[in-house]
Design a protein around this motif. Structure first.
Motif, short mmCIF file in Angstrom:
data_model
loop_
_atom_site.label_atom_id
_atom_site.label_comp_id
_atom_site.label_asym_id
_atom_site.label_seq_id
_atom_site.Cartn_x
_atom_site.Cartn_y
_atom_site.Cartn_z
N THR A 67 0.86 -1.18 0.00
CA THR A 67 0.00 0.00 0.00
C THR A 67 0.90 1.23 0.00
O THR A 67 1.77 1.38 0.84
CB THR A 67 -0.94 0.01 1.22
N ASN A 68 0.66 2.12 -0.98
CA ASN A 68 1.51 3.29 -1.15
C ASN A 68 0.86 4.58 -0.66
O ASN A 68 1.56 5.52 -0.29
CB ASN A 68 1.88 3.48 -2.63
N TRP A 69 -0.46 4.63 -0.70
CA TRP A 69 -1.12 5.92 -0.50
C TRP A 69 -2.60 5.68 -0.24
O TRP A 69 -3.14 4.65 -0.62
CB TRP A 69 -0.98 6.73 -1.80
N TRP A 127 -0.21 19.37 -5.57
CA TRP A 127 0.97 18.52 -5.76
C TRP A 127 2.01 18.76 -4.67
O TRP A 127 2.68 17.84 -4.23
CB TRP A 127 1.57 18.73 -7.14
N GLU A 128 2.15 20.02 -4.23
CA GLU A 128 3.08 20.31 -3.14
C GLU A 128 2.67 19.55 -1.87
O GLU A 128 3.51 18.95 -1.20
CB GLU A 128 3.13 21.81 -2.85
N GLN A 129 1.38 19.60 -1.53
CA GLN A 129 0.90 18.90 -0.34
C GLN A 129 1.13 17.40 -0.46
O GLN A 129 1.55 16.74 0.50
CB GLN A 129 -0.58 19.20 -0.10
N ALA A 130 0.85 16.85 -1.63
CA ALA A 130 1.05 15.41 -1.84
C ALA A 130 2.53 15.05 -1.73
O ALA A 130 2.89 14.05 -1.11
CB ALA A 130 0.49 14.99 -3.20
N PHE A 131 3.38 15.87 -2.31
CA PHE A 131 4.82 15.61 -2.24
C PHE A 131 5.31 15.68 -0.81
O PHE A 131 6.12 14.84 -0.39
CB PHE A 131 5.59 16.61 -3.13
N LEU A 132 4.83 16.64 -0.04
CA LEU A 132 5.23 16.74 1.36
C LEU A 132 4.78 15.52 2.16
O LEU A 132 5.54 14.99 2.98
CB LEU A 132 4.69 18.03 1.98
N ARG A 133 3.55 15.06 1.93
CA ARG A 133 3.07 13.85 2.63
C ARG A 133 3.92 12.65 2.25
O ARG A 133 4.30 11.85 3.11
CB ARG A 133 1.60 13.58 2.31
N GLN A 136 7.28 12.80 3.93
CA GLN A 136 7.16 12.43 5.35
C GLN A 136 7.09 10.92 5.51
O GLN A 136 7.71 10.35 6.41
CB GLN A 136 5.94 13.10 5.97
N ILE A 137 6.36 10.25 4.62
CA ILE A 137 6.25 8.79 4.68
C ILE A 137 7.61 8.16 4.41
O ILE A 137 8.06 7.28 5.16
CB ILE A 137 5.19 8.27 3.68
N VAL A 138 8.29 8.61 3.37
CA VAL A 138 9.60 8.05 3.04
C VAL A 138 10.58 8.28 4.19
O VAL A 138 11.29 7.36 4.61
CB VAL A 138 10.15 8.65 1.72
N LEU A 139 10.61 9.48 4.72
CA LEU A 139 11.51 9.79 5.83
C LEU A 139 11.21 8.91 7.04
O LEU A 139 12.13 8.40 7.69
CB LEU A 139 11.42 11.27 6.20
N SER A 140 9.94 8.71 7.34
CA SER A 140 9.60 7.89 8.52
C SER A 140 10.03 6.45 8.31
O SER A 140 10.53 5.81 9.24
CB SER A 140 8.11 7.99 8.85
N VAL A 141 9.85 5.92 7.11
CA VAL A 141 10.28 4.54 6.84
C VAL A 141 11.79 4.42 6.96
O VAL A 141 12.31 3.41 7.43
CB VAL A 141 9.78 4.07 5.45
N GLN A 142 12.51 5.46 6.57
CA GLN A 142 13.96 5.40 6.58
C GLN A 142 14.57 5.69 7.95
O GLN A 142 15.69 5.25 8.23
CB GLN A 142 14.53 6.41 5.58
N THR A 143 13.85 6.41 8.81
CA THR A 143 14.49 6.88 10.04
C THR A 143 13.80 6.48 11.33
O THR A 143 14.37 6.66 12.41
CB THR A 143 14.60 8.42 10.03
N ILE A 144 12.58 5.96 11.25
CA ILE A 144 11.83 5.65 12.47
C ILE A 144 11.57 4.15 12.52
O ILE A 144 11.24 3.53 11.51
CB ILE A 144 10.50 6.43 12.50
#
Length: 182
Positions: A67-69, A127-133, A136-144
């Motif tokens: 699930t991506n989104w 698109w900016e809001q979607a990119f920011l979300r 955040q998802i990518v960062l959380s998977v990589q760092t949390i």
């Protein structure tokens, strides 16, 4: 159409005449729970707005559903690569509850973009809001840790309420959870 009008008015400044013209090019559609709006390999020629309901965007990786989104009420969505480059969709988009959608074709979208600079501003902000979300998802998977991502999930009540547990753990990249097997 009221929710779309309200969304547009909250996001950009437009006259009532501009607003009416913008929303009149959208067409309504309904999608029943568990029905696919788009399947991987198809072509996506529309841009969608969720009036009610929710959908999930997912892909298959080695027979594993990822699930991506999610798209909820008040969200615009599409398979952006397929829509933009007129190539085959890489994602599946499926209703996780009955949905009422509005859609606009690529040609009508291009007409609005050419006619109304404010419409371009709306698309850019979306698109900016979607990119920011997504960032955040990518960062959380990589760092949390998985536990930390799970705990953060409770900040998103709509996601918890509308999404089956199996899709939540997939989104969080928690594949060894007992919930992933449900």
């Amino acid at each position: 159409m009221k929710t779309l009008k309200d969304h547009i008015k909250r996001t950009i400044s437009v006259t009532e005449n501009e607003l009416e013209h913008m929303v009149q090019v959208f067409q309504p559609m309904t999608v029943e729970k568990e029905t696919h709006l788009i399947k991987s390999g198809q072509y996506c020629d529309n841009y969608y707005y969720v009036e009610s309901g929710s959908l999930r965007v997912y892909t298959m990786v080695e027979n594993l559903v990822v699930t991506n989104w999610f798209a909820f009420e008040g969200n615009f969505f599409t398979d952006l690569e397929s829509y933009t480059y007129q190539c085959q969709a890489k994602f599946n988009i499926q209703a996780i509850e009955n949905c009422s959608l509005l859609y606009i074709s690529r040609s009508n979208m291009n007409t609005l973009l050419a006619q109304y600079p404010a419409w371009g501003e709306l698309v850019r902000k979306t698109w900016e809001q979607a990119f920011l979300r997504l960032s955040q998802i990518v960062l959380s998977v990589q760092t949390i840790s998985a536990k930390g991502r799970y705990e953060q999930l409770f900040n998103h009540q709509e996601l918890i309420q509308k999404t089956p547990p199996k899709e939540l753990v997939s989104l969080l990249s928690i594949t060894d959870s007992p919930l992933a097997k449900k």
